[in-house]
Write a protein that holds these residues in place. Structure first.
Motif: not given
Lengths: 356, 198
Positions: A155-174
């Motif tokens: 299964v491929m997850v297709l991202g890019d520069y923006y996805l890899a380098h943007t910071y966002q507030a997320v619930s931290v996966p334990s």
């Protein structure tokens, strides 16, 4: 204070991968994939997992394939360039029926065909998920490992520069918690009391007289499995304002978030535009696309490339609605996939041109 | 320690997007702490339960090159993509690379300017300008590199987006372990900025 954290996309994905049970990761550094590899290298030892900095992408996918045969959840990744090198193995892993998650932190959107058609040999497809931002990437990373295990497929997850380098507030996966149990089919160095060797191979396996020995039967079974996936995997799509839209704009991934935002603001200004954002690129959400654009006068497809997903949109609509390509390649000096044209005013202008 | 809460009415009267998102663009030169200020404000807002997005860009130079960052803060999931063409507010640490940003600030936007070093004209009719001698204040506190923390303190209060407690928590989350000796001074600088914004 909230338990959520501000995480860079790469770190959020790495945490989601480990939280999903991934215990083996390998890759070769290349922008914008490098930080994902670094975060996996930092996280996996905490859960007795292994992260290897490979000598090349060929070695990386080879090691990941080997790890997958042991039944432990494995993943690898690169940019599209590195994925080019991995194509032979991805084709073979698909036919060997092994679960593997592959992250493509692509440079721009030129890799849509590579991701959805595959550059390897044979009659194979694998699942492709394209998140638009960090919170969605966390969800889709979890889904990627679930689907890989459920269907025993890459299964491929297709991202890019923006996805890899943007910071966002997320619930931290334990990342605490046990990895999933090793399935029965896994290789463990023993014959499991059967008296005969276990074989996991893209060529089937077994000995004469047993299931899997006949190569034709194996390929037919692989094809049947892919057919089953193509209808069995839930297609995912984000749809907005299509009911009364004169123009529906299609886009995917990070660029899809820019397009979505442009459409929302154009809606605020009273323009009858809607959007569709395919999330599963394979299986492509063809029926949902077909239905969403049914009452529109036109569909416009925006991609940061010469026009690739536009073909799937045309296939989904089957000539019922004119489909126009309004995107195009856009590069800054770095070549990492940051597109000077990827901004809301320019995208809005192209949408308005298509609307007239 | 008893701390004042955020002022209820943010200074920016710029139009807010229908989503309710508030954007901040920061600009300066490498070494001024622009990326750190963005992190502190964003980490602070995250700690207070907001939805937050940050996208930074900076040249190869650690010192002297262009450095920019965009922060988006909201109570709802963020609609905005990482690169934005307009902003509700801005922090100007230096004038050198600020020209492209000047057009992006929406009318009546909140603009914090580091008057200690900023040498360009600002249209006070177009923006809600808050003059902050941040580098001078930081020097008085013992270290000119604290200017970005002073600015963050002013921004938290003027924008109404992050409390001083939030900023201090955001700073603690942003400072790497090998800089932990600076936490106290950073906290003092944040508080000085917060007081100045009263």
């Amino acid at each position: 204070m909230s338990d959520r954290a501000l995480l860079e996309g790469s770190e959020a994905i790495a945490r989601a991968a480990v939280a999903s049970g991934c215990r083996f990761f390998t890759g070769y550094p290349m922008t914008p994939f490098t930080e994902l590899l670094e975060h996996m290298a930092s996280l996996l030892p905490e859960v007795d997992g292994i992260c290897m900095n490979a000598e090349s992408e060929l070695e990386a996918v080879g090691m990941a394939w080997g790890a997958a045969t042991t039944g432990h959840l494995a993943a690898t990744g690169s940019t599209g360039q590195g994925l080019s090198l991995m194509q032979e193995s991805l084709a073979e892993i698909t036919n060997a029926r092994l679960p593997l998650v592959v992250f493509n932190m692509a440079r721009g959107q030129g890799d849509y065909f590579q991701a959805t058609r595959g550059g390897g040999h044979g009659d194979y497809r694998h699942i492709v998920l394209a998140p638009m931002d960090v919170p969605e990437a966390v969800e889709l990373t979890r889904l990627a490992f679930e689907l890989a295990s459920q269907w025993r497929t890459p299964v491929m997850v297709l991202g890019d520069y923006y996805l890899a380098h943007t910071y966002q507030a997320v619930s931290v996966p334990s990342i605490e918690g046990a990895a999933p149990e090793v399935p029965d089919w896994a290789l463990n160095g023993s014959s499991g009391g059967s008296g005969s060797a276990k074989i996991i191979s893209p060529l089937g396996g077994g000995v004469e007289g047993e299931e899997g020995f006949d190569l034709g039967a194996h390929y037919s079974a692989c094809a049947a499995h892919i057919q089953e996936m193509s209808v069995g995997v839930d297609p995912l799509i984000d749809i907005g304002f299509c009911e009364d839209a004169e123009l529906v704009v299609a886009a995917y991934g990070s660029v899809g978030k820019f397009v979505r935002y442009a459409c929302l603001r154009l809606r605020d200004a009273g323009h009858r535009v809607g959007y569709i954002r395919p999330i599963t690129l394979w299986p492509f959400p063809s029926q949902a696309v077909h239905d969403a654009v049914a009452s529109a006068a036109k569909v416009a497809v925006y991609e940061q490339n010469m026009g690739q997903m536009v073909e799937d949109v045309r296939l989904a609509t089957l000539g019922a609605v004119p489909v126009e390509f309004i995107g195009g390649p856009s590069w800054d000096h770095s070549g990492f996939g940051i597109g000077p044209d990827i901004n809301v005013p320019d995208i809005s202008e192209r949408i308005l041109e298509a609307l007239t | 320690m008893e701390r004042p809460v955020s002022s209820a009415e943010p200074a920016s009267q710029a139009e807010t997007m229908s989503s309710g998102e508030r954007e901040l663009m920061l600009t300066g030169i490498g070494g001024q702490g622009v990326q750190l200020a963005a992190q502190v404000i964003a980490q602070g807002a995250t700690a207070e339960g907001k939805e937050v997005l940050v996208f930074g860009s900076y040249g190869g130079m650690m010192r002297g090159g262009n450095t920019d960052s965009t922060v988006v803060i909201s109570d709802q999931p963020i609609e905005a993509p990482p690169v934005l063409s307009t902003t509700w507010s801005a922090v100007l640490m230096h004038h050198q690379y600020w020209a492209p940003l000047s057009e992006r600030i929406r009318d009546n936007g909140l603009v914090l300017v580091n008057t200690s070093v900023f040498e360009d004209e600002l249209d006070a009719h177009r923006y809600q300008v808050v003059e902050v001698p941040a580098t001078d204040m930081a020097t008085d506190l013992g270290n000119p590199l604290l200017a970005a923390m002073v600015m963050s303190g002013v921004y938290g209060r003027k924008s109404g987006l992050v409390s001083l407690d939030g900023l201090v928590e955001g700073m603690r989350r942003s400072v790497p372990p090998y800089r932990s000796q600076l936490i106290e001074a950073n906290e003092a600088a944040l508080a000085a900025g917060w007081e100045m914004a009263a």
